[in-house]
Motif scaffolding. Structure first.
Motif, PDB file in Angstrom:
ATOM      1  N   ASP A  54       0.648  -1.068  -0.067  1.00 28.15           N
ATOM      2  CA  ASP A  54      -0.120  -0.050  -0.061  1.00 28.15           C
ATOM      3  C   ASP A  54       0.906   1.130  -0.026  1.00 28.15           C
ATOM      4  OD1 ASP A  54      -2.223  -1.465  -0.002  1.00 28.15           O
ATOM      5  OD2 ASP A  54      -2.596  -1.171   2.143  1.00 28.15           O
ATOM      6  N   PRO A  55       0.428   2.171  -0.776  1.00 27.93           N
ATOM      7  CA  PRO A  55       1.462   3.530  -0.709  1.00 27.93           C
ATOM      8  C   PRO A  55       1.684   4.091   0.458  1.00 27.93           C
ATOM      9  CG  PRO A  55      -0.253   3.499  -2.483  1.00 27.93           C
ATOM     10  CD  PRO A  55      -0.636   2.255  -1.707  1.00 27.93           C
ATOM     11  N   MET A  56       0.660   4.001   1.435  1.00 25.72           N
ATOM     12  CA  MET A  56       0.877   4.853   2.651  1.00 25.72           C
ATOM     13  C   MET A  56       1.273   3.846   3.856  1.00 25.72           C
ATOM     14  SD  MET A  56      -2.306   7.407   3.358  1.00 25.72           S
ATOM     15  CE  MET A  56      -3.242   5.963   3.916  1.00 25.72           C
ATOM     16  N   SER A  57       1.467   2.614   3.593  1.00 31.41           N
ATOM     17  CA  SER A  57       1.800   1.785   4.669  1.00 31.41           C
ATOM     18  C   SER A  57       3.277   1.885   5.220  1.00 31.41           C
ATOM     19  CB  SER A  57       1.598   0.192   4.248  1.00 31.41           C
ATOM     20  OG  SER A  57       2.462  -0.067   3.073  1.00 31.41           O
ATOM     21  N   LEU A  58       4.067   2.115   4.395  1.00 31.21           N
ATOM     22  CA  LEU A  58       5.494   2.188   4.930  1.00 31.21           C
ATOM     23  C   LEU A  58       5.638   3.500   5.602  1.00 31.21           C
ATOM     24  CD1 LEU A  58       8.625   1.182   4.961  1.00 31.21           C
ATOM     25  CD2 LEU A  58       8.741   2.476   2.735  1.00 31.21           C
ATOM     26  N   PHE A  59       5.050   4.591   5.192  1.00 30.80           N
ATOM     27  CA  PHE A  59       5.237   5.897   5.718  1.00 30.80           C
ATOM     28  C   PHE A  59       4.619   5.789   7.163  1.00 30.80           C
ATOM     29  CE2 PHE A  59       2.735   9.957   6.765  1.00 30.80           C
ATOM     30  CZ  PHE A  59       3.905  10.502   7.129  1.00 30.80           C
ATOM     31  N   LEU A  60       3.284   5.225   7.099  1.00 31.50           N
ATOM     32  CA  LEU A  60       2.660   4.907   8.540  1.00 31.50           C
ATOM     33  C   LEU A  60       3.195   4.119   9.695  1.00 31.50           C
ATOM     34  CD1 LEU A  60      -1.287   4.950   7.096  1.00 31.50           C
ATOM     35  CD2 LEU A  60       0.174   6.896   8.301  1.00 31.50           C
ATOM     36  N   CYS A  61       4.021   3.048   9.021  1.00 28.95           N
ATOM     37  CA  CYS A  61       4.756   2.209   9.785  1.00 28.95           C
ATOM     38  C   CYS A  61       5.837   2.861  10.281  1.00 28.95           C
ATOM     39  CB  CYS A  61       5.123   0.858   9.091  1.00 28.95           C
ATOM     40  SG  CYS A  61       5.831  -0.482   9.883  1.00 28.95           S
TER      41      CYS A  61
END
Length: 79
Positions: A54-61
Motif C-alpha cells: 500500500d502506498p501509505m503503509s511504509l510511511f505510517l509504519c
C-alpha cells in the motif's frame, strides 16, 4: 496495525485534524470483493487495513515505529 495506535501516533506528532481524518478514512474505509465462478461476491471489510505494498503503509509504519522508539527511550530514562 491497530487503528487506535495509528490515531494516537498521528496526534502525538502534531498532524492537523484534516490530514488525520483523511489518513484514518483511507485506512478504515477499505473494502474488498472477490469473484467465484465468474460471479462477483459481496464486498467485505478486511480486518487488517494496511497491507504490504500500500502506498501509505511504509510511511505510517515508520511513524508508529518512531513512536515506539520514543516510548522505549522514555521508559529507559525512568529506570
Amino acid at each position: 496495525m491497530d487503528l487506535n495506535v495509528l490515531k494516537i501516533t498521528l496526534m502525538d506528532f502534531g498532524f492537523p485534524p484534516e490530514i488525520m481524518t483523511l489518513i484514518m478514512n483511507c485506512t478504515i474505509s477499505t473494502s474488498l470483493s472477490t469473484k467465484w465462478n465468474a460471479k462477483k461476491l459481496e464486498n467485505f471489510a478486511p480486518k487488517i487495513v494496511l497491507r504490504q505494498g500500500d502506498p501509505m503503509s511504509l510511511f505510517l509504519c515508520v511513524l508508529c515505529m518512531e513512536k515506539l522508539s520514543l516510548l522505549l527511550h522514555k521508559v529507559q530514562e525512568n529506570v
